[in-house]
Write an enzyme that holds these catalytic residues in place. Structure first.
Site, mmCIF file in Angstrom:
data_model
loop_
_atom_site.group_PDB
_atom_site.id
_atom_site.type_symbol
_atom_site.label_atom_id
_atom_site.label_comp_id
_atom_site.label_asym_id
_atom_site.label_seq_id
_atom_site.Cartn_x
_atom_site.Cartn_y
_atom_site.Cartn_z
ATOM 1 N N ASP A 140 0.809 -1.221 0.000
ATOM 2 C CA ASP A 140 0.000 0.000 0.000
ATOM 3 C C ASP A 140 0.843 1.273 0.000
ATOM 4 O O ASP A 140 0.299 2.379 0.078
ATOM 5 C CB ASP A 140 -0.934 0.023 1.212
ATOM 6 C CG ASP A 140 -2.124 -0.898 1.041
ATOM 7 O OD1 ASP A 140 -2.424 -1.268 -0.111
ATOM 8 O OD2 ASP A 140 -2.747 -1.260 2.051
ATOM 9 N N ARG A 193 0.561 -1.211 7.687
ATOM 10 C CA ARG A 193 1.012 -0.023 6.971
ATOM 11 C C ARG A 193 2.010 0.825 7.762
ATOM 12 O O ARG A 193 2.587 1.760 7.197
ATOM 13 C CB ARG A 193 -0.192 0.831 6.569
ATOM 14 C CG ARG A 193 -1.153 0.134 5.606
ATOM 15 C CD ARG A 193 -2.042 1.132 4.895
ATOM 16 N NE ARG A 193 -1.272 2.020 4.044
ATOM 17 C CZ ARG A 193 -1.774 3.056 3.377
ATOM 18 N NH1 ARG A 193 -3.072 3.335 3.487
ATOM 19 N NH2 ARG A 193 -1.014 3.817 2.607
ATOM 20 N N ARG A 239 -10.067 5.965 10.651
ATOM 21 C CA ARG A 239 -8.605 5.913 10.710
ATOM 22 C C ARG A 239 -8.041 6.988 11.649
ATOM 23 O O ARG A 239 -7.648 6.713 12.765
ATOM 24 C CB ARG A 239 -8.008 6.058 9.303
ATOM 25 C CG ARG A 239 -8.472 5.016 8.295
ATOM 26 C CD ARG A 239 -7.928 3.627 8.588
ATOM 27 N NE ARG A 239 -8.297 2.646 7.583
ATOM 28 C CZ ARG A 239 -7.646 2.431 6.439
ATOM 29 N NH1 ARG A 239 -6.592 3.177 6.144
ATOM 30 N NH2 ARG A 239 -8.040 1.505 5.591
ATOM 31 N N HIS A 284 -11.746 7.202 4.492
ATOM 32 C CA HIS A 284 -10.876 8.371 4.538
ATOM 33 C C HIS A 284 -11.635 9.575 3.981
ATOM 34 O O HIS A 284 -12.468 9.431 3.079
ATOM 35 C CB HIS A 284 -9.624 8.185 3.667
ATOM 36 C CG HIS A 284 -8.460 7.553 4.357
ATOM 37 N ND1 HIS A 284 -7.479 6.863 3.668
ATOM 38 C CD2 HIS A 284 -8.074 7.523 5.654
ATOM 39 C CE1 HIS A 284 -6.567 6.422 4.518
ATOM 40 N NE2 HIS A 284 -6.913 6.809 5.721
ATOM 41 N N CYS A 325 -5.440 9.174 -3.573
ATOM 42 C CA CYS A 325 -4.702 8.286 -2.689
ATOM 43 C C CYS A 325 -3.255 8.110 -3.146
ATOM 44 O O CYS A 325 -2.339 7.950 -2.316
ATOM 45 C CB CYS A 325 -5.382 6.923 -2.617
ATOM 46 S SG CYS A 325 -6.916 6.892 -1.691
#
Length: 280
Positions: A65, A90, A135, A164, A274
């Site tokens: 990612d 992540r 998040r 997000h 992103c």
């Protein structure tokens, strides 16, 4: 008017879906790495053809990612607020991006709270719009405000498909925090945003309505097509081609949509924004 941007991206050499940390991800999803590479190159080419600078951070094996560069930090007025990821998978990305920023001459602030960079933080004129719910934590909003000294507006996300802020909202015009002033000497708000109301709590919808009464309102269909995971330079809007209704609205408002297909990245819940960290 278009403003030249400086964008940091990461080549999807190791992009894959090995785990599931949002509703879009299926661990058994087959990623076409070659197609992802071509789509990513098309995005880089589109940025450069429209006058933007693109820099890259080296991809790291085992961090699939890392291609989603927006989550690595928020860079505002040359100051870098780094990331602390919610998902353990992540967290090593933070160090890799911090290394790049330091090599480029920046100091990097490491947040104490969970904060996923531009994934949940969007500069909008004199404000920072800040998402929470899945998040980034509310406590991180206060930390960000203290670091930048910019009024930070918390927005509650309620739909897990829009985990997000940058999947549910993007800024169309950003004069910049501390930028142009109005006739009374106060900072001008951003000229406009686009967003999907259904991604937000009722109170947050009211905040957005009050702050941005002329916002472009997206349908759920266009939001699910990653139409709001877009990048605008103030005139050109780099956008998912499947978001046809939103593209029509933007065209009617005088913007110039630049469709770029990043459909392979949708398998991991990401799109154009992103993949794009803006260095302000």
């Amino acid at each position: 008017m278009a403003r030249p941007g400086r964008y940091l991206l990461c080549e999807p050499r190791h992009f894959a879906v090995h785990y599931a940390i949002n509703p879009w991800m299926r661990p058994d999803a087959q990623v076409d790495t070659a197609l992802a590479g071509r789509q990513w190159e098309a995005l880089v080419r589109a940025y450069r053809e429209h006058g933007h600078t693109v820099e890259t951070v080296p991809p790291v094996a085992g961090l699939p990612d890392m291609v989603f560069a927006a989550n690595s930090a928020l860079v505002l007025a040359g100051r870098v607020f780094g990331s602390r990821f919610h998902a353990p998978e992540r967290r090593p990305e933070s160090t890799e991006y911090e290394t790049w920023f330091k090599a480029a001459g920046y100091d990097v602030y490491r947040p104490e709270e969970l904060c996923e960079g531009e994934g949940d933080l969007a500069p909008a004129g004199p404000f920072l719009l800040a998402g929470t719910g899945f998040r980034t934590t509310r406590a991180a909003h206060a930390e960000v405000q203290e670091f930048f000294g910019v009024p930070t507006i918390g927005l509650q996300l309620v739909d897990p498909y829009f985990y997000h802020l940058d999947t549910a909202l993007f800024v169309l015009d950003d004069p910049g925090a501390g930028g142009p002033r109005d006739e009374a000497g106060g900072p001008r708000p951003a000229a406009n945003i686009a967003y999907y109301p259904g991604a937000f709590s009722s109170g947050s919808r009211e905040v957005l309505r009050r702050l941005f009464p002329d916002a472009v309102i997206a349908t759920r269909e266009d939001a699910m097509a990653f139409g709001l995971n877009s990048v605008s330079d103030g005139r050109h809007v780099f956008i998912a081609p499947a978001a046809v209704g939103l593209i029509d609205q933007l065209t009617d408002r005088g913007y110039v949509p630049v469709p770029v297909d990043l459909s392979e990245f949708h398998k991991a819940g990401g799109g154009i924004k992103c993949c794009t960290q803006e260095i302000r």
